[in-house]
Design a protein around this motif. Structure first.
Motif, short mmCIF file in Angstrom:
data_model
loop_
_atom_site.label_atom_id
_atom_site.label_comp_id
_atom_site.label_asym_id
_atom_site.label_seq_id
_atom_site.Cartn_x
_atom_site.Cartn_y
_atom_site.Cartn_z
N THR A 1 1.75 -2.71 -7.60
CA THR A 1 2.50 -3.79 -6.98
C THR A 1 3.98 -3.43 -7.05
O THR A 1 4.45 -2.95 -8.08
CB THR A 1 2.25 -5.12 -7.70
OG1 THR A 1 0.90 -5.52 -7.46
CG2 THR A 1 3.18 -6.21 -7.21
N GLU B 1 7.37 -9.72 -3.28
CA GLU B 1 6.36 -8.89 -3.92
C GLU B 1 5.40 -8.35 -2.87
O GLU B 1 4.99 -9.09 -1.96
CB GLU B 1 5.58 -9.74 -4.93
CG GLU B 1 4.36 -9.07 -5.51
CD GLU B 1 3.54 -10.05 -6.35
OE1 GLU B 1 4.07 -10.58 -7.32
OE2 GLU B 1 2.36 -10.27 -6.00
N ALA B 2 5.07 -7.06 -3.00
CA ALA B 2 4.05 -6.44 -2.14
C ALA B 2 2.97 -5.87 -3.06
O ALA B 2 3.23 -4.92 -3.79
CB ALA B 2 4.67 -5.35 -1.28
N SER B 3 1.80 -6.45 -3.00
CA SER B 3 0.74 -6.05 -3.92
C SER B 3 0.04 -4.78 -3.44
O SER B 3 0.23 -4.33 -2.32
CB SER B 3 -0.27 -7.18 -4.08
OG SER B 3 -1.12 -7.22 -2.95
N THR C 1 -2.93 -4.61 -2.66
CA THR C 1 -3.87 -4.97 -1.59
C THR C 1 -3.13 -5.35 -0.31
O THR C 1 -3.73 -5.94 0.59
CB THR C 1 -4.75 -6.15 -2.04
OG1 THR C 1 -3.89 -7.26 -2.36
CG2 THR C 1 -5.58 -5.79 -3.25
N MET C 2 -1.84 -5.04 -0.26
CA MET C 2 -0.99 -5.27 0.93
C MET C 2 -0.67 -6.75 1.13
O MET C 2 -0.18 -7.13 2.20
CB MET C 2 -1.61 -4.69 2.19
CG MET C 2 -2.00 -3.23 2.08
SD MET C 2 -0.59 -2.15 1.77
CE MET C 2 0.08 -1.99 3.41
N THR C 3 -0.92 -7.57 0.13
CA THR C 3 -0.52 -8.97 0.20
C THR C 3 0.96 -9.09 -0.14
O THR C 3 1.45 -8.43 -1.06
CB THR C 3 -1.34 -9.80 -0.79
OG1 THR C 3 -2.73 -9.67 -0.47
CG2 THR C 3 -0.94 -11.27 -0.73
N THR C 4 1.68 -9.91 0.61
CA THR C 4 3.09 -10.14 0.32
C THR C 4 3.29 -11.58 -0.15
O THR C 4 2.63 -12.50 0.33
CB THR C 4 3.97 -9.87 1.55
OG1 THR C 4 3.55 -10.72 2.62
CG2 THR C 4 3.85 -8.42 2.00
N THR C 5 4.20 -11.73 -1.10
CA THR C 5 4.47 -13.04 -1.68
C THR C 5 5.96 -13.23 -1.83
O THR C 5 6.67 -12.28 -2.18
CB THR C 5 3.81 -13.15 -3.07
OG1 THR C 5 2.42 -12.83 -2.96
CG2 THR C 5 3.94 -14.56 -3.63
N LYS D 1 11.72 -17.58 1.18
CA LYS D 1 10.92 -17.53 2.40
C LYS D 1 11.80 -17.71 3.63
O LYS D 1 12.73 -18.52 3.63
CB LYS D 1 9.86 -18.63 2.36
CG LYS D 1 8.76 -18.38 1.36
CD LYS D 1 7.73 -19.50 1.35
CE LYS D 1 6.64 -19.21 0.33
NZ LYS D 1 5.65 -20.32 0.24
N SER E 1 7.77 -4.97 3.08
CA SER E 1 6.69 -4.18 3.67
C SER E 1 6.59 -2.87 2.91
O SER E 1 7.54 -2.47 2.22
CB SER E 1 6.95 -3.93 5.16
OG SER E 1 8.17 -3.23 5.36
#
Length: 118
Positions: free
Chosen positions: A35, A52-54, A56-60, A66, A72
Motif C-alpha cells: 500500500t 492511499e492506494a492499496s 488491490t488498486m483501491t483508493t481511499t 476528497k 493513482s
C-alpha cells in the motif's frame, strides 16, 4: 536498500495544479504488494494523510481531501502519483509518500515541497 523518491513539487499559484510522483525501489516483496500513501505536513502542524492506494488498486481519501486530490499507481513503473487540482495556500507543505506491507514494515521518502501562493 529501500528508496522512495518523491518529485514534482514546486511553487504554484492558487487555483493551479501539480502532479507529484513517488518512485520506489528495493522493496523486497514487490512494489505491487505494498500500500502506498501520500501524507503532507504543513509548517507547525502534524503530518496528515492525503490519499492511499492499496495493493488491490483501491483508493481511499480522508473526507477533508476528497474532490481535489487523485492518487493513482503504475505498478509497471513502481510509481504512485498524486494529482492535485484547485490548489489553495492551505495545501502548502512537504508531501511525503510511504509504502506499507504487513510482512515488511513501513518506509518513507524524504518529501517534496509544495508551495501555493495567493
Amino acid at each position: 536498500q529501500v528508496r522512495l523518491v518523491e518529485s514534482g513539487g514546486g511553487l504554484v499559484q492558487q487555483g493551479g495544479s501539480l502532479r507529484l510522483s513517488c518512485v520506489a525501489s528495493g522493496l523486497s516483496l514487490g512494489f505491487s504488494t505494498y500500500t502506498i500513501d501520500w501524507y503532507r505536513q504543513a509548517p507547525g502542524k502534524q503530518r496528515e494523510l492525503v490519499a492511499e492506494a492499496s495493493s488491490t488498486m483501491t483508493t481511499t481519501y480522508p473526507d477533508s481531501m476528497k474532490g481535489r486530490f487523485t492518487i493513482s499507481r503504475d505498478n509497471a513503473k513502481n510509481t504512485v502519483y498524486l494529482d492535485m487540482d484547485d490548489l489553495d495556500p492551505e495545501d502548502t507543505g512537504i508531501y511525503f509518500c510511504n509504502s506499507r506491507n504487513v510482512y515488511d514494515g513501513t518506509y518513507w521518502g524524504q518529501g517534496t515541497q509544495v508551495t501555493v501562493s495567493s
